[in-house]
Design an enzyme around this catalytic site. Structure first.
Site, mmCIF file in Angstrom:
data_model
loop_
_atom_site.group_PDB
_atom_site.id
_atom_site.type_symbol
_atom_site.label_atom_id
_atom_site.label_comp_id
_atom_site.label_asym_id
_atom_site.label_seq_id
_atom_site.Cartn_x
_atom_site.Cartn_y
_atom_site.Cartn_z
ATOM 1 N N ARG B 23 0.762 -1.296 0.045
ATOM 2 C CA ARG B 23 -0.140 -0.057 -0.042
ATOM 3 C C ARG B 23 0.992 1.418 0.057
ATOM 4 O O ARG B 23 0.699 2.335 -0.928
ATOM 5 C CB ARG B 23 -1.015 0.014 1.345
ATOM 6 C CG ARG B 23 -2.132 -0.982 0.909
ATOM 7 C CD ARG B 23 -3.153 -1.264 2.299
ATOM 8 N NE ARG B 23 -2.147 -1.501 3.111
ATOM 9 C CZ ARG B 23 -2.558 -1.263 4.551
ATOM 10 N NH1 ARG B 23 -3.822 -0.539 4.910
ATOM 11 N NH2 ARG B 23 -1.965 -1.532 5.477
ATOM 12 N N ASN B 41 -6.524 -2.706 1.813
ATOM 13 C CA ASN B 41 -6.705 -3.943 1.722
ATOM 14 C C ASN B 41 -7.996 -4.762 1.676
ATOM 15 O O ASN B 41 -8.929 -4.189 2.595
ATOM 16 C CB ASN B 41 -5.886 -4.687 2.650
ATOM 17 C CG ASN B 41 -4.512 -4.491 2.740
ATOM 18 O OD1 ASN B 41 -3.841 -4.229 1.742
ATOM 19 N ND2 ASN B 41 -3.773 -4.643 3.793
#
Ligand SMILES: [Fe+3]
Ligand SMILES: [Mg+2]
Ligand SMILES: [Zn+2]
Ligand SMILES: [Zn+2]
EC number: 6.2.-.-
Lengths: 329, 771
Positions: B23, B41
């Site tokens: 990320r 996520n």
């Protein structure tokens, strides 16, 4: 030995044989039952059917074994064994001379164990329907109030004491049965442990449990106890007594003495602070000269039995269902 | 032109994309490209919403693939436009509902950026032994439970200082959410002790360790997934002392060298190997040694083996230890023989006090034991001999047709055990756990099952185990069944076969294949021990088409530890007794009176289980050629040394001949020829060993051709522990491929029993799916 109508005559002959060998007031009364008064205490009872091949082996025969087995089962409670019954199943054609040997051996074993064989029965079965001779014995003993030994009383911290060497009986029987010869003859350890037990409980009534590690060997016994008392067990390989010739035969056959049967050994679980005292009593007794503290009980929710090896490794000692089949891939 | 074409794109990425700095990587990429949107996520991996035009999204996707963080792996991406949403900035959102637990990533070797900082005197972490970042450092070895956050790792004891906290919270920083992030001020520390447990004051612990090693001493080093014992590998006396201390007379020791430069002085390194060994998994790789080097490696590092196992430093501790050492160090697991390596400081003090003179401890606890992975390059194919550090618990995708597979746990075998969880269309295989009969390993086995169930939020009560009645994993399965769980049982070699099918993505409805499973001993469907099998089938079922001529294992497990018992049984089966007489002088054991007892045991079937094992045939041949006939000191030793002996053979030596009768491979003609060669003494043992390998491969291929006339197959699977034998594997693979077969081999999981759990899982799932 004949079967059927002729068998009836034989059975009578056999009854006479028993009467003579086991001679005691109860048998002599010729009743179908024995009537006796027990000394004060709780009554302990055990039964065991004995099936063994070969019937005669170094260190004993099926006769003495059938007394030792049941006497020991009674004695493991801490009780004094008193009376036995004996039931015979004989195969048609079984040699009378062999039967005489067996019966005499039973009589000697009973006398040594301080028990009377007070009632019995004989059946003769057709040829091929039995394996020579089977013997069932049932024993009764008396247990004084203050003793309380049981498979579910074992506590974490208890020490585990073994009365002598492992594997003698199983290896003796196997080598004879399979015609294996080793450098020295290995004799069965078959014996009654009533007197050793009496000495032990007299000195250390706090013993939590006793067992005789027969079929399945010490490994099976330790696992049984771990299950019923919800504890773990750790034993130390270096402390476990095994006769060198038994150890060599086991090596040779690929067997582990921990799994081999014994017929004259016991394993006791007792509080740690009494262990040395108990060990001393056992070692003073002729049937416990090689006694050793072989391990201890642990708190383990998984109830594992483990052995610390001579190199300091730890090995799982689990149940084995049948033959010792290799697990190595 | 721009604004009109700006859309909102939804990009979904799956693979190894959680817990590996993915990320923040997307965040940095979007910021660098001045794009707005959001990343988070979810249950399938990572989801990205992006405001961009078509061409920019394409460039974004391109860079996403090219600049992937080192530990990430993308299996699938999909891009689509969705209803327009305008984003003012690019943000990392907290994880979404329904997020599947991705457990944690494997431990990774120190990355090059951290290594540079470690040796940069201006860096604030100069020579700090626990430097790490998102791209490297501990993971599986320190996790206690999910989520993989600092508080649930053994780093919980170390409160980050303000500088570390700032790094940890900055998405632009390489240490953003690096859970083990630490520095000299706030993190773990190392110290030295002597064998009595006294702390040793030293300005630099590593200089002290270097001096001890140079003086020939053995040192214990607390590493990543356990303790190591280290000493100078060019000092035979040190190596001998280590062997005595560990009660490990012969088994090879792994080596660690400072860098690839030192490595290439000692071993032959190709580019494939060099990529592997310098990569973030950094396994031990078995390599051919260089014929001559100025400080030769001691002969007793790997007695009777032609390859040596090398690895490079994979933690800052190792880098500091080896900084000034330009010879290989022995770097072997820190344990006494028969025990798994120590992981706690106290266990190390107790287990290793008689072995090591100096201990390097640290105060970052190791939560999970993770051994070094071991890999061998055979003919350009990677063979994993042990899969642990750097690989576990990375998941494997399931083959086609398994998408709807039920969640389940496969309990593995007895030796080299691993567990396998099947969940959401992937297989999670634990690190190598070891031999379950070892009580500490069995404890870890239970703990690992609990850990993985937690890491993956795993719920299912469906279990799969081996058929063997005595495997501890199977007994554990029975216990679970007693508590009401469902237990399926799978034949050992079927599991070997399915494991290889599965890692080669062979579809669930694929045509039946021919599996050649060459192995030690596994429990067969007919209740004898199998291990030299030709199995025809697929995930659902197998039929045993052909196998090696069964022979008795005299004394059961003893026949495995004393290879001459296998030799005796083989010879007795191959030749009539009177024909054996002239050769008795070759083998003093055969004249021994114990053989009479063996005969008796075989006759009576006492402690003599029958086996068709190929591994045991190799043991017998090894015994005949003088490799540890009387006893082996580690599993597989005789066969391993036989391969080394064959390696010295003349490649032109003609093969021995085996015969085939009724789909049985009969080694009798081979034994007759070998005995004659031994008696005449005109052929070297190395040539004989090689001729055996070649002949055995030939007869396997002959059998394949015979079976081809009976059954329809074009795919052949090679599995089982014996496939780790490079000479046999190469010969077999080459012949089968030359004949046009499609040959599947293990390249991700071990061919040995460590691969069983994956195969069990697939077979269990296939049965449920087809029911
Ligand atoms: Fe196997
Ligand atoms: Mg009994
Ligand atoms: Zn790094
Ligand atoms: Zn800090």
């Amino acid at each position: 030995m004949a079967h059927g109508s002729g068998g009836k005559a034989m059975a009578q002959l056999i009854d006479e044989l028993f009467l003579q060998a086991f001679s005691n007031p109860w048998l002599e009364q010729m009743n179908d039952q024995a009537c006796f008064t027990l000394p004060p205490g709780r009554v302990v009872m055990a039964t065991d059917s004995h099936v063994i091949s070969p019937l005669f082996f170094p260190g004993g025969d099926i006769g003495s074994l059938s007394v030792h087995g049941t006497v020991n089962d009674v004695a493991m409670s801490g009780a004094v064994p008193k009376y036995l019954s004996a039931g015979f199943i004989l195969e048609e054609g079984f040699p009378l001379a062999d039967l005489q040997r067996i019966v005499q051996s039973m009589a000697r074993a009973a006398e040594e164990a301080g028990v009377a064989i007070v009632t019995g029965d004989t059946k003769v079965v057709e040829r091929g329907k039995g394996d020579g001779c089977f013997i069932n014995t049932t024993g009764i003993g008396v247990l004084v109030e203050q003793l309380n030994l049981s498979g579910n009383r074992v506590q974490p911290g208890d020490k585990i004491i073994l009365s002598g060497t492992l594997g003698d009986h199983g290896v003796a029987i196997m080598s004879l049965r399979e015609g294996l010869t080793f450098e020295t003859t290995i004799a069965s350890d078959s014996q009654s442990l009533h007197d050793l037990v009496a000495a032990m409980v007299a000195e250390v009534p706090e013993i939590n449990c006793m067992r005789d590690p027969t079929r399945g060997g010490l490994a099976a016994t330790l696992n049984e106890i771990a299950q019923s008392s919800h504890v773990g067990v750790t034993i130390y390989e270096a402390t476990i007594p095994v006769k060198p010739q038994v150890s060599a035969a086991c090596e040779f056959l690929g067997l582990d003495p921990l799994y081999v049967a014994n017929e004259g050994k016991l394993v006791a679980f007792c509080p740690a602070d009494k262990a040395e005292q108990l060990l001393a009593v056992m070692r003073k007794h002729s049937k416990g000269q090689e006694a050793a503290i072989i391990g201890e009980v642990t708190a383990d929710p998984l109830k594992f039995v483990q052995m610390e090896t001579v190199f300091g490794g730890r090995r799982m000692v689990d149940w084995i269902s049948a033959e010792q089949l290799p697990r190595i891939c | 032109m721009m604004s009109s074409s700006v859309n909102t794109f939804l990009i979904k990425v799956s693979g190894l994309v959680q817990g590996v700095g993915f990320r923040p990587f997307i965040w940095r990429l979007a910021r660098a490209m001045r794009l707005n949107g959001i990343v988070f996520n979810d249950s399938e991996g990572v989801t990205i919403y992006l405001n961009a035009d078509e061409a920019t999204v394409e460039r974004f996707a391109q860079r996403l693939g090219d600049e992937l963080p080192p530990l990430a792996r993308i299996d699938r991406t999909s891009t689509q436009t969705v209803a327009f949403v305008s984003y003012d900035t690019f943000e990392i959102a907290s994880s979404q509902q329904g997020e599947v637990s991705t457990g944690c990533a494997p431990d990774a070797a120190t990355c090059s950026e951290c290594r540079n900082e470690l040796f940069d005197s201006s860096d604030r972490r100069y020579r700090y032994p626990f430097i790490n970042c998102t791209n490297c450092g501990p993971r599986l070895s320190i996790i206690r439970q999910i989520p993989y956050d600092r508080e649930f790792t053994t780093m919980v004891a170390f409160q980050q200082c303000s500088e570390c906290t700032a790094e940890y919270n900055d998405p632009a920083d390489r240490r953003f959410h690096a859970q083990p992030n630490a520095c000299k001020t706030c993190g773990p520390q190392v110290w030295l002790e002597d064998k009595l447990g006294n702390r040793i004051a030293a300005k630099d612990a590593f200089i002290c360790l270097n001096e001890a090693i140079r003086a020939g001493r053995i040192v214990a080093i607390k590493g990543l997934g356990g303790f190591h014992l280290a000493c100078d590998a060019t000092n035979p006396a040190s190596v001998t002392a280590l062997r005595i201390g560990k009660h490990r007379p012969d088994k090879a020791f792994a080596l660690m060298v400072r860098d690839i430069g030192v490595l290439s002085r000692y071993a032959q390194v190709n580019t494939r190997v060099s990529e592997l060994i310098t990569g973030n998994s950094a396994p031990v790789v078995l390599l051919d040694p260089q014929p001559a080097c100025d400080r030769p490696i001691a002969d007793n590092i790997a007695p009777g083996q032609y390859q040596l196992g090398f690895m490079l430093p994979y933690t800052p501790v190792h880098h500091l230890l080896l900084e000034h050492i330009d010879v290989p160090l022995v770097m072997t697991s820190g344990n006494r023989s028969g025990s798994p390596q120590a992981i706690s400081n106290d266990d190390a003090r107790e287990q290793l006090a008689d072995i090591a003179d100096l201990f390097l401890f640290h105060d970052r606890p190791i939560q999970n034991r993770v051994d070094d992975s071991v890999v061998r390059d055979i003919a350009g194919r990677m063979h994993y001999l042990r899969r642990a550090r750097g690989y576990a618990p990375a998941s494997l995708p399931l083959p086609p047709g398994f998408a709807k597979a039920p969640d389940l746990v496969a309990l593995g075998g007895e030796l080299k055990n691993t567990l396998c969880l099947l969940q959401s269309g992937r297989a999670i295989i634990t690190q190598h756990l070891g031999d379950l009969e070892d009580a500490r390993t069995y404890d870890q086995y239970q703990a690992t099952l609990d850990l993985y169930r937690n890491l993956y939020q795993f719920e299912s009560d469906l279990f799969v185990c081996d058929l063997h009645p005595e495997y501890l994993s199977g007994k554990f399965g029975e216990q679970l069944a007693g508590q009401g769980k469902t237990l399926l049982k799978v034949q050992h070699h079927h599991a070997h076969l399915a494991s290889c099918l599965g890692e080669n993505a062979y579809p669930i409805d694929g045509k039946p294949v021919l599996g050649i499973c060459l192995d030690g001993t596994g429990f067969g469907l007919d209740e004898t021990l199998w291990g030299g099998e030709f199995l025809f089938g697929n995930y659902q079922q197998i039929r045993r088409l052909a196998h090696l001529q069964p022979f008795p294992l005299v004394g059961g497990v003893k026949a495995i530890t004393e290879p001459w018992r296998c030799l005796y049984a083989q010879l007795k089966q191959a030749l009539p007794l009177e024909d054996l007489q002239p050769y008795q002088a070759l083998f003093p054991q055969l004249a021994s009176p114990v053989c009479l007892t063996f005969d008796r045991m075989i006759e009576k079937g006492l402690s003599t289980p029958m086996t068709s094992s190929a591994g045991r045939l190799f043991d017998a041949v090894a015994a005949a050629l003088g490799c540890h006939a009387d006893a082996i000191s580690y599993e597989g030793q005789a066969a391993i040394e036989l391969e080394s002996l064959a390696h010295q053979g003349d490649p032109r030596t003609p093969p021995y001949v085996f015969s085939i009768t009724d789909n049985l491979i009969d080694p009798a003609p081979f034994w007759q020829a070998l005995l004659e060669d031994l008696r005449l003494g005109q052929r070297t043992k190395a040539d004989m060993a090689l001729a055996f390998h070649k002949g055995f491969s030939d007869v396997l291929v002959d059998m394949v051709n015979q079976l081809r006339t009976q059954e329809d197959f074009t795919t052949i699977v090679l599995s089982g522990g014996v496939m780790q034998n490079a000479i046999l594997f190469n010969a077999l693979l080459a012949s089968l491929e030359a004949q046009g077969f499609d040959v599947l081999t293990h390249q991700q999981l071990p061919a040995n029993d460590a691969g069983l759990s994956f195969g069990q899982a697939l077979i269990g799932a296939a049965r449920v799916l087809s029911a």
